[in-house]
Design a protein around this motif. Structure first.
Motif, PDB file in Angstrom:
ATOM      1  N   LYS A   1       0.844  -1.206   0.000  1.00  0.00           N
ATOM      2  CA  LYS A   1       0.000   0.000   0.000  1.00  0.00           C
ATOM      3  C   LYS A   1       0.877   1.253   0.000  1.00  0.00           C
ATOM      4  CE  LYS A   1      -4.368  -0.124   1.173  1.00  0.00           C
ATOM      5  NZ  LYS A   1      -4.891  -0.887   0.082  1.00  0.00           N
ATOM      6  N   ILE A   2       0.526   2.205  -0.845  1.00  0.00           N
ATOM      7  CA  ILE A   2       1.301   3.452  -0.910  1.00  0.00           C
ATOM      8  C   ILE A   2       1.322   4.106   0.466  1.00  0.00           C
ATOM      9  CG2 ILE A   2       1.342   5.787  -1.893  1.00  0.00           C
ATOM     10  CD1 ILE A   2       0.349   4.624  -4.486  1.00  0.00           C
ATOM     11  N   SER A   3       0.181   4.033   1.154  1.00  0.00           N
ATOM     12  CA  SER A   3       0.094   4.664   2.476  1.00  0.00           C
ATOM     13  C   SER A   3       1.120   4.053   3.430  1.00  0.00           C
ATOM     14  CB  SER A   3      -1.314   4.523   3.036  1.00  0.00           C
ATOM     15  OG  SER A   3      -1.755   3.201   2.872  1.00  0.00           O
ATOM     16  N   LEU A   4       1.261   2.726   3.410  1.00  0.00           N
ATOM     17  CA  LEU A   4       2.217   2.083   4.320  1.00  0.00           C
ATOM     18  C   LEU A   4       3.656   2.379   3.892  1.00  0.00           C
ATOM     19  CD1 LEU A   4       0.489  -1.356   4.981  1.00  0.00           C
ATOM     20  CD2 LEU A   4       0.456   0.698   6.373  1.00  0.00           C
ATOM     21  N   LEU A   5       3.886   2.473   2.589  1.00  0.00           N
ATOM     22  CA  LEU A   5       5.231   2.836   2.116  1.00  0.00           C
ATOM     23  C   LEU A   5       5.608   4.211   2.651  1.00  0.00           C
ATOM     24  CD1 LEU A   5       5.098   1.698  -1.624  1.00  0.00           C
ATOM     25  CD2 LEU A   5       6.634   0.809   0.111  1.00  0.00           C
ATOM     26  N   LYS A   6       4.620   5.126   2.590  1.00  0.00           N
ATOM     27  CA  LYS A   6       4.881   6.488   3.070  1.00  0.00           C
ATOM     28  C   LYS A   6       5.116   6.510   4.571  1.00  0.00           C
ATOM     29  CE  LYS A   6       1.741   9.535   1.904  1.00  0.00           C
ATOM     30  NZ  LYS A   6       0.457   9.956   1.327  1.00  0.00           N
ATOM     31  N   LEU A   7       4.263   5.770   5.256  1.00  0.00           N
ATOM     32  CA  LEU A   7       4.307   5.789   6.720  1.00  0.00           C
ATOM     33  C   LEU A   7       5.652   5.292   7.240  1.00  0.00           C
ATOM     34  CD1 LEU A   7       2.515   6.253   9.265  1.00  0.00           C
ATOM     35  CD2 LEU A   7       1.984   3.822   9.203  1.00  0.00           C
ATOM     36  N   THR A   8       6.271   4.383   6.491  1.00  0.00           N
ATOM     37  CA  THR A   8       7.471   3.731   7.016  1.00  0.00           C
ATOM     38  C   THR A   8       8.755   4.198   6.328  1.00  0.00           C
ATOM     39  OG1 THR A   8       7.095   1.949   5.442  1.00  0.00           O
ATOM     40  CG2 THR A   8       6.231   1.621   7.652  1.00  0.00           C
ATOM     41  N   GLN A   9       8.683   5.277   5.532  1.00  0.00           N
ATOM     42  CA  GLN A   9       9.888   5.586   4.751  1.00  0.00           C
ATOM     43  C   GLN A   9      10.974   6.314   5.559  1.00  0.00           C
ATOM     44  OE1 GLN A   9       9.045   7.972   1.324  1.00  0.00           O
ATOM     45  NE2 GLN A   9       8.233   9.673   2.482  1.00  0.00           N
ATOM     46  N   GLY A  10      10.601   6.999   6.627  1.00  0.00           N
ATOM     47  CA  GLY A  10      11.631   7.667   7.434  1.00  0.00           C
ATOM     48  C   GLY A  10      12.135   8.930   6.762  1.00  0.00           C
ATOM     49  N   GLU A  11      12.782   9.792   7.560  1.00  0.00           N
ATOM     50  CA  GLU A  11      13.179  11.113   7.108  1.00  0.00           C
ATOM     51  C   GLU A  11      14.291  11.064   6.047  1.00  0.00           C
ATOM     52  OE1 GLU A  11      11.473  13.574   7.483  1.00  0.00           O
ATOM     53  OE2 GLU A  11      12.828  15.207   6.910  1.00  0.00           O
ATOM     54  N   THR A  12      15.290  10.188   6.265  1.00  0.00           N
ATOM     55  CA  THR A  12      16.423  10.140   5.323  1.00  0.00           C
ATOM     56  C   THR A  12      15.934   9.727   3.940  1.00  0.00           C
ATOM     57  OG1 THR A  12      17.625   9.266   7.195  1.00  0.00           O
ATOM     58  CG2 THR A  12      18.758   9.242   5.078  1.00  0.00           C
ATOM     59  N   LEU A  13      15.127   8.681   3.929  1.00  0.00           N
ATOM     60  CA  LEU A  13      14.633   8.181   2.661  1.00  0.00           C
ATOM     61  C   LEU A  13      13.737   9.226   1.986  1.00  0.00           C
ATOM     62  CD1 LEU A  13      14.843   5.626   1.004  1.00  0.00           C
ATOM     63  CD2 LEU A  13      12.744   4.835   2.021  1.00  0.00           C
ATOM     64  N   ARG A  14      12.925   9.902   2.786  1.00  0.00           N
ATOM     65  CA  ARG A  14      12.049  10.929   2.238  1.00  0.00           C
ATOM     66  C   ARG A  14      12.867  12.010   1.532  1.00  0.00           C
ATOM     67  NH1 ARG A  14      10.346  15.633   2.842  1.00  0.00           N
ATOM     68  NH2 ARG A  14      11.560  16.104   4.707  1.00  0.00           N
ATOM     69  N   LYS A  15      13.948  12.425   2.194  1.00  0.00           N
ATOM     70  CA  LYS A  15      14.797  13.476   1.605  1.00  0.00           C
ATOM     71  C   LYS A  15      15.482  12.962   0.339  1.00  0.00           C
ATOM     72  CE  LYS A  15      15.596  16.656   5.323  1.00  0.00           C
ATOM     73  NZ  LYS A  15      16.199  16.672   6.642  1.00  0.00           N
ATOM     74  N   LEU A  16      15.936  11.704   0.384  1.00  0.00           N
ATOM     75  CA  LEU A  16      16.575  11.120  -0.802  1.00  0.00           C
ATOM     76  C   LEU A  16      15.589  11.102  -1.969  1.00  0.00           C
ATOM     77  CD1 LEU A  16      18.650   8.074   0.482  1.00  0.00           C
ATOM     78  CD2 LEU A  16      19.476  10.007  -0.855  1.00  0.00           C
ATOM     79  N   TYR A  17      14.365  10.689  -1.665  1.00  0.00           N
ATOM     80  CA  TYR A  17      13.323  10.632  -2.691  1.00  0.00           C
ATOM     81  C   TYR A  17      13.082  12.013  -3.280  1.00  0.00           C
ATOM     82  CZ  TYR A  17      11.347   5.991  -3.153  1.00  0.00           C
ATOM     83  OH  TYR A  17      11.134   4.683  -3.498  1.00  0.00           O
ATOM     84  N   GLU A  18      13.042  12.987  -2.396  1.00  0.00           N
ATOM     85  CA  GLU A  18      12.731  14.343  -2.829  1.00  0.00           C
ATOM     86  C   GLU A  18      13.785  14.844  -3.820  1.00  0.00           C
ATOM     87  OE1 GLU A  18      11.165  16.716   0.393  1.00  0.00           O
ATOM     88  OE2 GLU A  18      12.434  18.350  -0.338  1.00  0.00           O
ATOM     89  N   GLN A  19      15.032  14.499  -3.587  1.00  0.00           N
ATOM     90  CA  GLN A  19      16.116  14.989  -4.420  1.00  0.00           C
ATOM     91  C   GLN A  19      16.366  14.122  -5.656  1.00  0.00           C
ATOM     92  OE1 GLN A  19      17.689  17.782  -4.775  1.00  0.00           O
ATOM     93  NE2 GLN A  19      16.437  18.538  -3.088  1.00  0.00           N
TER      94      GLN A  19
END
Ligand SMILES: Cc1cc2nc3c(=O)[nH]c(=O)nc-3n(C[C@H](O)[C@H](O)[C@H](O)COP(=O)(O)OP(=O)(O)OC[C@H]3O[C@@H](n4cnc5c(N)ncnc54)[C@H](O)[C@@H]3O)c2cc1C
Length: 590
Positions: free
Chosen positions: A436-454
């Protein structure tokens, strides 16, 4: 509820079938055993036979040694599992949890998120089924709306200290970003997730805003109806598709999701209830789409339905050369005989263009149930037509067609589970996919989120079809992401935030770029700003779920705010809801 036909699922249907098969097998085995006078499990049977033999020999001494091999047989898998788990934990400890979560995300996804997603789906499936069978939703709907009105009035009585927003947690939405405002604004709980009524005479379905596309197709296709525009992913909600945007490969005929809606029911900033249609409160009706909940809370919508057929007869045509691709795509998008038009661009001059019609007839040799869990991912299947440079014709069950990109989340899943399309993985674990996209988001963590963003882009830009060639060059120069999703749509000349420049309906195209940019020295902010500038220059629009780097002036240059601002003032929204820009701009989300 993610089901083809009557409450079964093309993807998830398989485990249910598997469960049924295994239950059948269990009872059959038990029956056989009972017929053979066998009282229990095989290991007990073996031990019992051995004991009986030894007993017959008049000795009790063999009891212990006879039980041991059986117990050992029981223990062996448990020991192997424990050893594996231990090795895994050791590996995580050596590498560090963060390293594993970021660089080997598939481990976490396969071990935890896939089973969890399945449990989530089963819960929603059972819930929707029970609600549907008991018809409880229509009875409870008015009560639930009154509860929302009460929450808004209480907010007012308490001095309207902060803005309001829907109480749905940000991680539950399909959009990859989470609104920061959820923490600071007054959360109004909107527990409205049911289909209220299907009126086949008026050809209307009335639904609550949290109803998902998976729910809609499961019910409607099972009774021979469908939405003219049925956005692709199972988890997209009616509320999100109206307040944000919705599009599908039939949009060249019917427009965006908002254009197949015939009425909205809203709770406004003062707690009052209003129904709007093209002829009743029409200003509000046209201002609501794309407003992201900044004019009121949507509590129900009426949407057109059309008769459905069983299959989509889909033609695949590989096309080489950008000019030829654009010409062919424009031509097919203008042909009203096509129920569905879609293009997948695999490089700047290679594409497969698909056109489809609904049909009840099928040539059995060409039937392809692409939604089955063991089938190749759709975009990979399509790519084969390009690689082999041959045209194709397939009959795809309607609901499988609608959710053709769901299992691979378009092509996003290949970055998360790189071997996800491998036949072994598909046959063994495909029935649990996608996470589920929601669970992927919920568990991605800050580092991964920033990596994704860039290092990751998820953008849909809507531009006039006449600018397609220029737009694809710009996408290549600014981000260089492939495959690219091409979905045409007709944009009627209606009031509201999004309409063509002239006074006539115009053919547009949604260019969807999802993946890792391949331009050298990609810098998210500057590259996206460049792309946004181009989109503004051709009178195009950016979908509001995506990262938006525009400043306020640029945003209102892209969208027509005249009706929107007028209504915000008239309905007292300025103190109740943030302006749409403040909800969707980069600074408002993380
Ligand atoms: C990976 C990915 C794939 C996508 N694929 C598709 C696709 O195939 N087709 C397509 O059309 N779009 C697609 N989209 C975009 C999608 O249309 C938007 O994200 C859309 O807004 C729906 O998302 P949602 O249902 O999660 O809504 P949400 O994100 O929950 O809502 C969108 C906005 O509407 C507001 N809202 C929702 N419900 C209400 C309500 N009851 N009252 C007031 N305001 C409300 C929310 O506050 C929010 O601002 C995709 C997006 C992503 C990230």
């Amino acid at each position: 509820m993610k089901a083809a036909g009557s409450w079964s699922d093309p993807r998830r249907g398989s485990p249910l079938v598997a469960a049924r098969v295994s239950a059948h097998r269990t009872s059959a085995t038990r029956a056989n055993r009972e017929a053979a006078g066998d009282p229990g499990l095989p290991w007990r049977q073996a031990a019992g036979a051995e004991l009986a033999r030894r007993g017959a020999e008049g000795s009790d001494r063999g009891r212990e040694p006879a039980a041991l091999p059986a117990r050992r047989r029981m223990m062996e898998p448990a020991v192997s599992l424990a050893v594996c788990a231990l090795l895994f934990l050791l590996w995580v400890r050596v590498k560090g949890l963060e390293f594993v979560l970021i660089h080997q995300r598939w481990v976490f996804v396969c071990l935890f998120l896939l089973p969890l997603s399945l449990i989530f789906d089963i819960y929603y499936y059972v819930r929707a089924w029970v609600v549907f069978k008991l018809s409880s939703a229509p009875r409870l709907h008015e009560q639930r709306v009154r509860d929302i009105q009460k929450q808004v009035r209480e907010w007012k009585e308490q001095g309207s200290k902060t803005f309001m927003c829907t109480g749905r947690p940000g991680w539950l939405t399909v959009s990859l970003r989470v609104g920061k405002y959820k923490k600071t604004h007054k959360n109004i709980m909107i527990n409205l997730m049911d289909i209220l009524e299907v009126d086949t005479k008026k050809q209307i379905v009335r639904v609550e805003p949290l109803v998902t596309m998976g729910q809609v197709t499961a019910l409607l296709t099972s009774i021979g109806w469908t939405l003219p525009v049925l956005p692709e992913l199972d988890d997209l909600t009616v509320g999100g598709l109206i307040m944000g945007t919705g599009i599908e490969s039939s949009s060249h005929k019917y427009g965006l999701f908002q254009h197949i809606c015939t009425a909205y029911e809203l709770v406004l900033a003062d707690g009052s209830f209003v129904r709007c249609t093209p002829s009743e409160n029409s200003d509000l009706f046209y201002a609501v789409p794309w407003s992201c909940g900044t004019l009121g809370f949507l509590v129900a919508a009426e949407i057109r339905i059309i008769p459905a057929k069983k299959y989509v007869k889909l033609r695949f045509e590989p096309v080489q050369g950008l000019e030829a691709i654009c010409a062919k795509f424009t031509h097919e998008s203008q042909r009203q005989e096509n129920h569905f038009v879609e293009g997948l661009l695999y490089s700047l001059d290679e594409a497969v263009i698909m056109t489809g019609v609904m049909t009840d007839e099928v040539e059995p040799s060409k039937l392809n149930s692409i939604g089955n869990y063991y089938k190749p991912w759709f975009f990979k299947h399509v790519e084969n037509y390009l690689k082999t440079n041959r045209e194709g014709l397939e009959y795809i069950p309607l609901r499988h067609y609608y959710h053709r990109h769901t299992r691979s989340i378009f092509w996003e899943l290949q970055d998360i589970i790189p071997f996800g399309n491998n036949p072994i993985f598909r046959y063994l674990f495909g029935w649990m996919v996608p996470p589920k996209i929601s669970l992927l988001k919920l568990t991605q963590g800050e580092t991964l989120r920033k990596l994704y963003e860039q290092h990751h882009v998820v953008q849909d830009m809507l531009v006039p079809m006449k600018c397609l060639q220029q737009a694809l060059h710009t996408f290549q120069n600014d981000i260089h992401v492939y495959p690219i999703w091409l979905c045409p749509f007709i944009l009627p000349s209606q009031p509201g935030l999004v309409h063509p420049k002239g006074n006539e309906a115009e053919l547009y195209i949604d260019i969807g770029a999802y993946g890792e940019p391949r331009v050298k020295h990609f810098e998210a902010r500057s590259c996206m700003r460049q792309l946004e500038k181009f989109v503004r220059s051709v009178h195009g629009f950016q979908m509001l779920y995506a990262d938006c780097y525009m400043n306020r002036e640029e945003f209102w240059e892209m969208f027509d705010g005249s009706l929107y601002h007028k209504l915000r003032e008239k309905l007292g929204c300025q103190d109740a809801f943030p302006e749409v820009y403040d909800k969707i701009c980069k600074a408002a989300r993380h």
